[in-house]
Design a protein around this motif. Structure first.
Motif, PDB file in Angstrom:
ATOM      1  N   VAL A 181       0.828  -1.216   0.000  1.00  0.00           N
ATOM      2  CA  VAL A 181       0.000   0.000   0.000  1.00  0.00           C
ATOM      3  C   VAL A 181       0.861   1.263   0.000  1.00  0.00           C
ATOM      4  O   VAL A 181       1.902   1.332   0.664  1.00  0.00           O
ATOM      5  CB  VAL A 181      -0.974   0.020   1.198  1.00  0.00           C
ATOM      6  N   LEU A 182       0.408   2.262  -0.742  1.00  0.00           N
ATOM      7  CA  LEU A 182       1.107   3.545  -0.845  1.00  0.00           C
ATOM      8  C   LEU A 182       0.357   4.666  -0.128  1.00  0.00           C
ATOM      9  O   LEU A 182       0.929   5.722   0.134  1.00  0.00           O
ATOM     10  CB  LEU A 182       1.279   3.922  -2.329  1.00  0.00           C
ATOM     11  N   ALA A 183      -0.898   4.430   0.185  1.00  0.00           N
ATOM     12  CA  ALA A 183      -1.739   5.477   0.757  1.00  0.00           C
ATOM     13  C   ALA A 183      -1.206   6.074   2.064  1.00  0.00           C
ATOM     14  O   ALA A 183      -1.367   7.279   2.291  1.00  0.00           O
ATOM     15  CB  ALA A 183      -3.160   4.950   0.971  1.00  0.00           C
ATOM     16  N   PRO A 184      -0.576   5.296   2.972  1.00  0.00           N
ATOM     17  CA  PRO A 184      -0.110   5.916   4.224  1.00  0.00           C
ATOM     18  C   PRO A 184       0.826   7.099   4.009  1.00  0.00           C
ATOM     19  O   PRO A 184       0.659   8.149   4.649  1.00  0.00           O
ATOM     20  CB  PRO A 184       0.603   4.757   4.940  1.00  0.00           C
ATOM     21  N   GLY A 185       1.780   6.958   3.116  1.00  0.00           N
ATOM     22  CA  GLY A 185       2.699   8.063   2.849  1.00  0.00           C
ATOM     23  C   GLY A 185       2.008   9.228   2.173  1.00  0.00           C
ATOM     24  O   GLY A 185       2.201  10.397   2.544  1.00  0.00           O
ATOM     25  N   TRP A 186       1.209   8.924   1.167  1.00  0.00           N
ATOM     26  CA  TRP A 186       0.526   9.981   0.416  1.00  0.00           C
ATOM     27  C   TRP A 186      -0.425  10.776   1.306  1.00  0.00           C
ATOM     28  O   TRP A 186      -0.421  12.014   1.286  1.00  0.00           O
ATOM     29  CB  TRP A 186      -0.265   9.380  -0.735  1.00  0.00           C
ATOM     30  N   LEU A 187      -1.249  10.064   2.083  1.00  0.00           N
ATOM     31  CA  LEU A 187      -2.260  10.756   2.871  1.00  0.00           C
ATOM     32  C   LEU A 187      -1.669  11.456   4.088  1.00  0.00           C
ATOM     33  O   LEU A 187      -2.141  12.527   4.487  1.00  0.00           O
ATOM     34  CB  LEU A 187      -3.356   9.781   3.278  1.00  0.00           C
ATOM     35  N   THR A 188      -0.618  10.892   4.682  1.00  0.00           N
ATOM     36  CA  THR A 188       0.050  11.579   5.787  1.00  0.00           C
ATOM     37  C   THR A 188       0.653  12.889   5.290  1.00  0.00           C
ATOM     38  O   THR A 188       0.563  13.931   5.972  1.00  0.00           O
ATOM     39  CB  THR A 188       1.141  10.689   6.412  1.00  0.00           C
ATOM     40  N   GLN A 189       1.256  12.861   4.102  1.00  0.00           N
ATOM     41  CA  GLN A 189       1.827  14.090   3.551  1.00  0.00           C
ATOM     42  C   GLN A 189       0.738  15.125   3.276  1.00  0.00           C
ATOM     43  O   GLN A 189       0.921  16.324   3.522  1.00  0.00           O
ATOM     44  CB  GLN A 189       2.592  13.787   2.260  1.00  0.00           C
ATOM     45  N   ARG A 190      -0.398  14.675   2.780  1.00  0.00           N
ATOM     46  CA  ARG A 190      -1.506  15.611   2.534  1.00  0.00           C
ATOM     47  C   ARG A 190      -1.985  16.245   3.833  1.00  0.00           C
ATOM     48  O   ARG A 190      -2.334  17.421   3.874  1.00  0.00           O
ATOM     49  CB  ARG A 190      -2.672  14.899   1.846  1.00  0.00           C
ATOM     50  N   MET A 191      -2.013  15.453   4.897  1.00  0.00           N
ATOM     51  CA  MET A 191      -2.401  15.995   6.196  1.00  0.00           C
ATOM     52  C   MET A 191      -1.439  17.094   6.617  1.00  0.00           C
ATOM     53  O   MET A 191      -1.843  18.166   7.081  1.00  0.00           O
ATOM     54  CB  MET A 191      -2.421  14.886   7.250  1.00  0.00           C
ATOM     55  N   ARG A 192      -0.150  16.833   6.465  1.00  0.00           N
ATOM     56  CA  ARG A 192       0.856  17.814   6.863  1.00  0.00           C
ATOM     57  C   ARG A 192       0.778  19.060   5.996  1.00  0.00           C
ATOM     58  O   ARG A 192       0.930  20.180   6.483  1.00  0.00           O
ATOM     59  CB  ARG A 192       2.246  17.178   6.792  1.00  0.00           C
ATOM     60  N   ASP A 193       0.557  18.882   4.702  1.00  0.00           N
ATOM     61  CA  ASP A 193       0.432  20.032   3.799  1.00  0.00           C
ATOM     62  C   ASP A 193      -0.766  20.887   4.171  1.00  0.00           C
ATOM     63  O   ASP A 193      -0.775  22.106   3.952  1.00  0.00           O
ATOM     64  CB  ASP A 193       0.293  19.559   2.349  1.00  0.00           C
TER      65      ASP A 193
END
Length: 265
Positions: free
Chosen positions: A23-35
């Motif tokens: 799965v790739l979503a953890p990195g992508w969505l965590t970064q979106r949260m931080r952004d």
């Protein structure tokens, strides 16, 4: 990606499934949260089939857990733990996301198909009033079928080589959307949108899920596969003059919808 600062105030979201390494979503969505200046993180958890009944209630009981994303093989069982479900999740009996509501209840939804429809709509193409043909009645196809009808497609025809899956989906959809669903083994001449919701295309030797001879330049052709790109089906559709959407557009649409769902935005 810079490492976020994690404190005791950080809101926690989980993604559960088996397997989980891909799965790739953890990195992508965590970064979106931080952004977005939101203090949160998405954590992957490997929960084997058969262990959901012991693991999921424990996660739901943690006050600092705001949402849980679900992938295979838990989508159907996880739905039974929700207090409320979206209409499409009710039709499917499966979810891929659940969140804690302000009243403490857990609400479940399914964005698998909504990601594909979002990708089509973002490109400026209409779904409302259009006729859709789809190959595949599995998990992805079921969700896409519901989302197409939710978006106002006037009719959905589909087929699947697995007759049991085909009949099960037909029964679900025809009950929820009477008169707007049928089974067809070929692309109707008046179809506006044609979708491959199967794994056909992962290998170069796979047969085309839909014959290029059945396509017309006025159609939108969509495929759920993200790699390799373009699939042989989409390459053939492009030669015919079709407007195409591939699995990456579906994934992008789904990630955005999941982000909004998790953060209640």
């Amino acid at each position: 990606m810079p490492q976020p600062n994690i404190t005791g105030k950080t809101r926690v979201h989980f993604l559960i499934g088996s397997p989980i390494a891909q799965v790739l979503a953890p990195g992508w969505l965590t970064q979106r949260m931080r952004d977005a200046k939101y203090d949160g993180m998405l954590v992957p958890l490997h929960i084997e089939k058969g262990n959901l009944s012991s693991a999921l209630p424990a996660l739901m009981a943690m006050p600092n857990v705001d949402s849980i994303l679900i992938t295979l093989p838990h989508k159907f069982e996880a739905a039974t733990y929700c207090d409320r479900l979206s209409e499409r999740a009710k039709v499917l009996g499966a979810i891929n996301a659940m969140r804690r509501e302000p009243d403490g209840a857990w609400f479940g939804d399914n964005f698998d198909g909504a990601g594909l429809t979002a990708g089509i709509l973002k490109a400026g193409k209409q779904i409302s009033g259009k006729k859709v043909f789809m190959v595949g009645a599995g998990g992805a196809g079921s969700s896409i079928g519901v989302s197409m009808l939710e978006e106002g497609a006037s009719h959905l025809s589909f087929h699947d080589r697995n007759r049991e899956s085909q009949e099960a989906l037909f029964q679900k959809l025809s009950t929820a959307y009477p008169g707007r669903v049928s089974i067809s083994t070929s692309v109707p001449a008046d179809a506006d949108i044609v979708v491959n919701a199967t794994s056909a295309g992962l290998r170069d030797t796979d047969p085309l899920p839909i014959s290029a001879d059945e396509l017309a330049s006025t159609m939108v052709a969509a495929d759920v596969i993200t790699d390799p790109l373009p699939t042989r089906f989409l390459a053939a559709a492009e030669k015919t003059g079709c407007f195409t959407r591939d699995g990456t557009h579906m994934l992008e649409g789904q990630i955005q919808l999941l982000f909004q769902f998790m953060l209640r935005r």
